[in-house]
Design a protein around this motif. Structure first.
Motif, PDB file in Angstrom:
ATOM      1  N   ALA A 297      -6.528   9.550   4.481  1.00  0.00           N
ATOM      2  CA  ALA A 297      -5.584   9.877   3.400  1.00  0.00           C
ATOM      3  C   ALA A 297      -4.169   9.447   3.761  1.00  0.00           C
ATOM      4  O   ALA A 297      -3.442   8.923   2.913  1.00  0.00           O
ATOM      5  CB  ALA A 297      -5.633  11.375   3.099  1.00  0.00           C
TER       6      ALA A 297
ATOM      7  N   ALA B 241      -2.531   6.663   1.559  1.00  0.00           N
ATOM      8  CA  ALA B 241      -1.338   7.073   0.810  1.00  0.00           C
ATOM      9  C   ALA B 241      -0.177   6.133   1.089  1.00  0.00           C
ATOM     10  O   ALA B 241       0.641   5.866   0.213  1.00  0.00           O
ATOM     11  CB  ALA B 241      -0.946   8.505   1.161  1.00  0.00           C
TER      12      ALA B 241
ATOM     13  N   TYR C  67      -1.427   2.738  -6.528  1.00  0.00           N
ATOM     14  CA  TYR C  67      -1.140   4.136  -6.208  1.00  0.00           C
ATOM     15  C   TYR C  67      -0.993   4.309  -4.700  1.00  0.00           C
ATOM     16  O   TYR C  67      -1.889   4.803  -4.016  1.00  0.00           O
ATOM     17  CB  TYR C  67      -2.240   5.047  -6.762  1.00  0.00           C
ATOM     18  N   ASN C  68       0.154   3.897  -4.180  1.00  0.00           N
ATOM     19  CA  ASN C  68       0.449   4.079  -2.766  1.00  0.00           C
ATOM     20  C   ASN C  68       1.964   4.205  -2.607  1.00  0.00           C
ATOM     21  O   ASN C  68       2.730   3.839  -3.478  1.00  0.00           O
ATOM     22  CB  ASN C  68      -0.117   2.932  -1.925  1.00  0.00           C
ATOM     23  N   TRP C  69       2.365   4.731  -1.435  1.00  0.00           N
ATOM     24  CA  TRP C  69       3.774   4.996  -1.190  1.00  0.00           C
ATOM     25  C   TRP C  69       4.606   3.716  -1.204  1.00  0.00           C
ATOM     26  O   TRP C  69       5.705   3.700  -1.762  1.00  0.00           O
ATOM     27  CB  TRP C  69       3.936   5.728   0.148  1.00  0.00           C
TER      28      TRP C  69
ATOM     29  N   SER D 254       9.598  11.626   1.380  1.00  0.00           N
ATOM     30  CA  SER D 254       8.160  11.371   1.494  1.00  0.00           C
ATOM     31  C   SER D 254       7.869  10.382   2.625  1.00  0.00           C
ATOM     32  O   SER D 254       6.847  10.504   3.318  1.00  0.00           O
ATOM     33  CB  SER D 254       7.594  10.862   0.167  1.00  0.00           C
TER      34      SER D 254
END
Length: 131
Positions: free
Chosen positions: A12, A16, A23-25, A43
């Protein structure tokens, strides 16, 4: 069960940070750099703390040589799957997911190594403290 949980958390963390979807940082931070800079920094620091925890534990438990061995084992497994025709390396997204799985396995094994070794050998590490 705890070993699988550690691996899932490592996966994860890596997914992430970056994955082949939007959909990722990294994708989110590039898209929203001017609007949400404080949230991006916060974040990013949370992700960095996660990486430091996993990397420190992995380096202390299996070291760079152990990390290389785990990666070599995963690479050999992927090679066998490819050689038997069960795995195709044509799709870049699948290759990236395989890389994320491989790296998360290294981090998961590193974080769980004391538990794995104790289960295999019956011996506890000197750092293990039963309270």
């Amino acid at each position: 069960m705890r070993i699988a949980l550690r691996w899932l958390i490592a996966f994860a963390l890596l997914a992430a940070t970056y994955n082949p979807t939007q959909y990722n940082w990294l994708h989110w931070s590039v898209q929203n750099y001017s609007d949400q800079l404080p949230l991006i920094v916060l974040s990013g620091l949370i992700l960095l703390i996660g990486y430091i925890i996993f990397m420190r534990a992995t380096l202390r438990s299996i070291g760079p040589f152990g990390m290389a061995l785990v990666l070599a084992l995963i690479a050999a497994l992927l090679w066998v799957l490819y050689d038997f025709g069960w795995l195709s390396l044509e799709n870049q997204a699948v290759n990236l997911w395989l890389g994320l799985i491989a790296l998360s396995l290294v981090l998961g094994v590193g974080l769980s190594w004391s538990h794995i070794r104790r289960a295999i050998s019956g011996q506890a590490d000197m750092d293990d403290v039963d309270e």
